[in-house]
Design a protein around this motif. Structure first.
Motif, PDB file in Angstrom:
ATOM      1  N   MET A 276       0.824  -1.210   0.000  1.00 20.52           N
ATOM      2  CA  MET A 276       0.000   0.000   0.000  1.00 20.52           C
ATOM      3  C   MET A 276       0.853   1.253   0.000  1.00 20.52           C
ATOM      4  O   MET A 276       0.389   2.325   0.395  1.00 20.52           O
ATOM      5  CB  MET A 276      -0.933  -0.010   1.232  1.00 20.52           C
ATOM      6  CG  MET A 276      -1.969  -1.156   1.212  1.00 20.52           C
ATOM      7  SD  MET A 276      -2.892  -1.294   2.755  1.00 20.52           S
ATOM      8  CE  MET A 276      -3.655   0.326   2.844  1.00 20.52           C
ATOM      9  N   ASP A 277       2.088   1.138  -0.453  1.00 20.71           N
ATOM     10  CA  ASP A 277       2.985   2.288  -0.518  1.00 20.71           C
ATOM     11  C   ASP A 277       3.570   2.322  -1.929  1.00 20.71           C
ATOM     12  O   ASP A 277       4.273   1.399  -2.346  1.00 20.71           O
ATOM     13  CB  ASP A 277       4.097   2.152   0.525  1.00 20.71           C
ATOM     14  CG  ASP A 277       4.943   3.412   0.637  1.00 20.71           C
ATOM     15  OD1 ASP A 277       5.334   3.959  -0.415  1.00 20.71           O
ATOM     16  OD2 ASP A 277       5.214   3.848   1.772  1.00 20.71           O
ATOM     17  N   ASN A 278       3.303   3.371  -2.661  1.00 26.21           N
ATOM     18  CA  ASN A 278       3.731   3.448  -4.062  1.00 26.21           C
ATOM     19  C   ASN A 278       5.242   3.480  -4.234  1.00 26.21           C
ATOM     20  O   ASN A 278       5.757   3.213  -5.321  1.00 26.21           O
ATOM     21  CB  ASN A 278       3.113   4.685  -4.730  1.00 26.21           C
ATOM     22  CG  ASN A 278       1.609   4.536  -4.891  1.00 26.21           C
ATOM     23  OD1 ASN A 278       1.113   3.419  -5.027  1.00 26.21           O
ATOM     24  ND2 ASN A 278       0.886   5.653  -4.866  1.00 26.21           N
ATOM     25  N   ASP A 279       5.955   3.831  -3.154  1.00 26.61           N
ATOM     26  CA  ASP A 279       7.413   3.892  -3.257  1.00 26.61           C
ATOM     27  C   ASP A 279       8.084   2.523  -3.108  1.00 26.61           C
ATOM     28  O   ASP A 279       9.289   2.388  -3.318  1.00 26.61           O
ATOM     29  CB  ASP A 279       7.975   4.832  -2.186  1.00 26.61           C
ATOM     30  CG  ASP A 279       7.602   6.287  -2.467  1.00 26.61           C
ATOM     31  OD1 ASP A 279       7.438   6.615  -3.666  1.00 26.61           O
ATOM     32  OD2 ASP A 279       7.453   7.062  -1.510  1.00 26.61           O
ATOM     33  N   ILE A 280       7.304   1.531  -2.691  1.00 21.27           N
ATOM     34  CA  ILE A 280       7.834   0.157  -2.645  1.00 21.27           C
ATOM     35  C   ILE A 280       7.548  -0.472  -4.003  1.00 21.27           C
ATOM     36  O   ILE A 280       6.395  -0.553  -4.423  1.00 21.27           O
ATOM     37  CB  ILE A 280       7.181  -0.657  -1.519  1.00 21.27           C
ATOM     38  CG1 ILE A 280       7.506  -0.028  -0.155  1.00 21.27           C
ATOM     39  CG2 ILE A 280       7.680  -2.108  -1.556  1.00 21.27           C
ATOM     40  CD1 ILE A 280       6.836  -0.701   1.010  1.00 21.27           C
ATOM     41  N   PRO A 281       8.578  -0.892  -4.746  1.00 19.42           N
ATOM     42  CA  PRO A 281       8.371  -1.342  -6.123  1.00 19.42           C
ATOM     43  C   PRO A 281       7.427  -2.545  -6.210  1.00 19.42           C
ATOM     44  O   PRO A 281       7.492  -3.474  -5.407  1.00 19.42           O
ATOM     45  CB  PRO A 281       9.778  -1.724  -6.599  1.00 19.42           C
ATOM     46  CG  PRO A 281      10.680  -1.613  -5.427  1.00 19.42           C
ATOM     47  CD  PRO A 281       9.994  -0.946  -4.328  1.00 19.42           C
ATOM     48  N   ASP A 282       6.548  -2.487  -7.231  1.00 12.44           N
ATOM     49  CA  ASP A 282       5.586  -3.576  -7.437  1.00 12.44           C
ATOM     50  C   ASP A 282       6.260  -4.874  -7.846  1.00 12.44           C
ATOM     51  O   ASP A 282       5.705  -5.965  -7.647  1.00 12.44           O
ATOM     52  CB  ASP A 282       4.564  -3.191  -8.520  1.00 12.44           C
ATOM     53  CG  ASP A 282       3.622  -2.095  -8.048  1.00 12.44           C
ATOM     54  OD1 ASP A 282       3.443  -1.985  -6.812  1.00 12.44           O
ATOM     55  OD2 ASP A 282       3.079  -1.369  -8.894  1.00 12.44           O
ATOM     56  N   ASN A 283       7.435  -4.784  -8.441  1.00 10.55           N
ATOM     57  CA  ASN A 283       8.093  -5.995  -8.926  1.00 10.55           C
ATOM     58  C   ASN A 283       9.187  -6.507  -7.986  1.00 10.55           C
ATOM     59  O   ASN A 283      10.109  -7.211  -8.399  1.00 10.55           O
ATOM     60  CB  ASN A 283       8.686  -5.769 -10.319  1.00 10.55           C
ATOM     61  CG  ASN A 283       9.772  -4.704 -10.317  1.00 10.55           C
ATOM     62  OD1 ASN A 283       9.779  -3.823  -9.451  1.00 10.55           O
ATOM     63  ND2 ASN A 283      10.674  -4.776 -11.286  1.00 10.55           N
ATOM     64  N   CYS A 284       9.099  -6.109  -6.693  1.00  8.02           N
ATOM     65  CA  CYS A 284      10.021  -6.720  -5.728  1.00  8.02           C
ATOM     66  C   CYS A 284       9.581  -8.166  -5.483  1.00  8.02           C
ATOM     67  O   CYS A 284       8.449  -8.548  -5.779  1.00  8.02           O
ATOM     68  CB  CYS A 284      10.066  -5.931  -4.423  1.00  8.02           C
ATOM     69  SG  CYS A 284       8.518  -5.874  -3.521  1.00  8.02           S
ATOM     70  N   GLY A 285      10.477  -8.988  -4.963  1.00 10.61           N
ATOM     71  CA  GLY A 285      10.154 -10.392  -4.710  1.00 10.61           C
ATOM     72  C   GLY A 285       9.522 -10.566  -3.340  1.00 10.61           C
ATOM     73  O   GLY A 285       9.824  -9.826  -2.397  1.00 10.61           O
ATOM     74  N   VAL A 286       8.634 -11.547  -3.229  1.00 10.28           N
ATOM     75  CA  VAL A 286       7.995 -11.854  -1.949  1.00 10.28           C
ATOM     76  C   VAL A 286       8.001 -13.366  -1.750  1.00 10.28           C
ATOM     77  O   VAL A 286       7.607 -14.120  -2.641  1.00 10.28           O
ATOM     78  CB  VAL A 286       6.544 -11.327  -1.886  1.00 10.28           C
ATOM     79  CG1 VAL A 286       5.859 -11.806  -0.609  1.00 10.28           C
ATOM     80  CG2 VAL A 286       6.516  -9.811  -1.973  1.00 10.28           C
ATOM     81  N   ALA A 287       8.476 -13.799  -0.601  1.00 10.43           N
ATOM     82  CA  ALA A 287       8.405 -15.216  -0.228  1.00 10.43           C
ATOM     83  C   ALA A 287       7.679 -15.312   1.105  1.00 10.43           C
ATOM     84  O   ALA A 287       7.989 -14.567   2.041  1.00 10.43           O
ATOM     85  CB  ALA A 287       9.803 -15.822  -0.114  1.00 10.43           C
TER      86      ALA A 287
END
Length: 575
Positions: free
Chosen positions: A1-12
């Protein structure tokens, strides 16, 4: 919910750390501002309240598992996950992947002078900051600080596919810690057994690709024969010089924590901790994940694992399955719990199941009790564990005394402890250890007439070497596998002398003693079987306690007849 955190970062989510049953709740990956691979490790907690464990830098108490239980501090927990990956993942090491841990406790409301953030835990909180209820914005800022650009999960895949091997940093650390450490110097036959174990470990691991043939080595040795010294030296040698994936394993936490503390010295935290594992750590391991597992105190291994003994099948089976070469150091006369299954027969059974080569060795000369095998034989004979030629202490150079009061016993040990903090009071488990007072220095569990003392407190994993432990009484669970210069042993009424023989009484053991759990119920259905099991446990318990001192052992007996009986054997030895 923060636009400054990139949408294409990885999540595990629920990432299983290789070679362990541990899972990381959340990993977010990307690149930092310098385009370096970066991963944030997040530990999630639903806790609402915690209590500090006074004197510990890594433990807290909280409501979990249906009650208030002692658990690791969340910052320590997530820092240890980071340390584990850094020290055993070749991709993380070679590519300098930056790992950053933190904790998110969304139900926890921070308060003034919050115990979670106290000075005792400061070093871990600095490494892994805690974000609590109402601090979602601060957590977002933390993520943005370390993840500037997305990586399309690349960093997570690098971690997932990294070869598992000890890092150069870990090798250097353990090499520097063992070098010149007099606690772990080997002599005489210890070196002979060490060389044999080293040779067979290398032979098995190096030939693995040719034949995939497991090896199992059983080393028998009584108290003070140097089993633990050999185990620690093997751990260092195989990790540092052979670069094997190797761990020291015990069921009992006391020696594991004490040896780790002795290696790392005054450092409050160190990656050395990850070389030490509990015996229940291999439930979910694949076959042959490890090169060598070194199991100390193998007589204490259990079938089931976990807090409620509801996990796994058999610890011996799981250890042999997980490793190419397994080493079991064992003394069958030190099985002191109803759940102890560690025996040569049981180890051989599972070795056969895996078609493993089985080797056996023995340590005979002992280096405790002033190097006197005669003293150990005397104790075995006295407790009627086995018949020996040493029916008394004549000619045995060892300071063994039976005293007339617990005050005299305490004074002797306090005086001996002034030399180098290596004298301790121990007792049979005949006094209750109430949960609510386990960290209360003003509560005295052990009461003998007007003599009063507390059991060892529940706020430390290193009672055996703590500076103020001489003011508390240790038990079998905090002293087994460890060595002191002098011990003072209180023999409770579970061991008495009646009608010309030594008898044991399971009904004199404390209800809080888990080592005989279920035996009192069994007694109603099968009194003979219950008594036979209890008899072995009680005699082995006192054998273990009476052989913890390298220079001397002082004894107080709650049973007057037992006191006089033992005194009759040592008239020529009293000082």
């Amino acid at each position: 919910m923060d636009n400054d955190i990139p949408d294409n970062c990885g999540v595990a989510i629920e990432y299983n750390i290789p070679l362990t049953s541990k899972r990381i709740d959340y990993i977010i990956s990307g690149y930092d501002e310098s385009n370096i691979n970066s991963a944030i490790i997040i530990e999630l907690k639903q806790w609402e309240e915690i209590r500090p464990v006074i004197g510990s830098d890594s433990l807290v108490e909280t409501f979990i598992g249906g009650g208030i239980n002692k658990v690791v501090h969340p910052s320590y927990q997530v820092w240890s996950y980071k340390s584990l990956i850094e020290n055993y993942n070749e991709n993380v090491q070679k590519m300098n992947i930056k790992l950053t841990p933190c904790v998110y406790m969304h139900n926890y409301q921070k308060k003034t002078n919050d115990p979670l953030l106290s000075n005792d835990y400061k070093s871990y909180v600095e490494e892994a900051p805690i974000y609590a209820k109402g601090e979602a914005k601060e957590l977002q800022d933390f993520i943005k600080k370390h993840i500037k650009f997305g990586d399309n999960k690349k960093t997570i895949y690098l971690i997932e596919n990294g070869k598992i091997k000890p890092s150069k940093s870990l090798q250097d650390t353990i090499a520097s810690m063992i070098k010149g450490n007099k606690e772990f110097v080997m002599i005489d036959e210890q070196q002979v057994v060490f060389d044999e174990l080293l040779r067979l470990s290398k032979e098995t691991v190096n030939n693995w690709k040719k034949n995939e043939q497991k090896g199992v080595y059983i080393v028998e040795g009584g108290p003070g024969t140097g089993k633990s010294v050999i185990a620690i030296n093997l751990l260092a040698k195989l990790t540092v010089e052979e670069k094997y994936l190797c761990h020291y394993v015990t069921k009992n936490a006391a020696p594991k924590n004490v040896f780790a503390a002795k290696l790392k010295g005054t450092k409050s935290k160190n990656e050395i901790d990850i070389l030490f594992k509990g015996s229940g750590s291999f439930i979910d391991c694949s076959s042959n994940d490890y090169d060598v597992l070194i199991v100390d105190e193998a007589h204490r291994l259990n079938a089931k694992s976990g807090i409620f003994a509801n996990k796994g099948e058999n610890q011996i089976k799981e250890i042999i399955n997980a490793s190419k070469f397994s080493i079991f150091f064992i003394d069958e006369y030190q099985r002191v719990h109803v759940n102890d299954i560690g025996s040569k027969e049981e180890i051989k059974k599972w070795a056969k199941y895996f078609n493993a080569n089985v080797y056996e060795g023995q340590l005979i000369s002992q280096f405790r009790c002033n190097g006197s095998d005669g003293y150990l034989a005397f104790i075995d004979n006295l407790l009627e564990i086995r018949d020996t030629a040493n029916v008394d202490l004549e000619g045995i150079d060892y300071d063994f005394r039976v005293v007339d009061s617990p005050y005299e016993l305490r004074n002797l040990i306090v005086d001996r402890n002034k030399e180098n903090n290596k004298a301790r009071l121990l007792a049979g488990y005949c006094w209750e250890w109430p949960v609510e007072t386990r960290s209360d220095p003003n509560y005295c569990d052990i009461v003998i007439g007007d003599f009063k003392m507390s059991w060892n407190f529940n706020n430390t994993d290193t009672w055996a070497i703590d500076s103020d432990s001489v003011n508390q009484v240790g038990c079998i669970h905090t002293s087994q596998g460890l060595e002191f210069d002098y011990v003072g042993v209180i023999i409770g009424r579970d061991l008495r002398y009646e009608n010309g023989k030594i008898i044991t009484d399971l009904f004199e053991r404390a209800s809080t003693d888990q080592s005989i759990k279920g035996l009192k119920g069994m007694y109603k259905k099968d009194p003979q079987k219950a008594q036979e099991i209890a008899d072995e446990i009680i005699r082995n318990t006192y054998r273990t306690l009476l052989t913890r001192g390298s220079k001397g052992c002082y004894v107080y007996c709650c049973d007057e007849n037992l006191k006089n009986y033992i005194k009759s054997f040592i008239k020529n030895n009293e000082n």
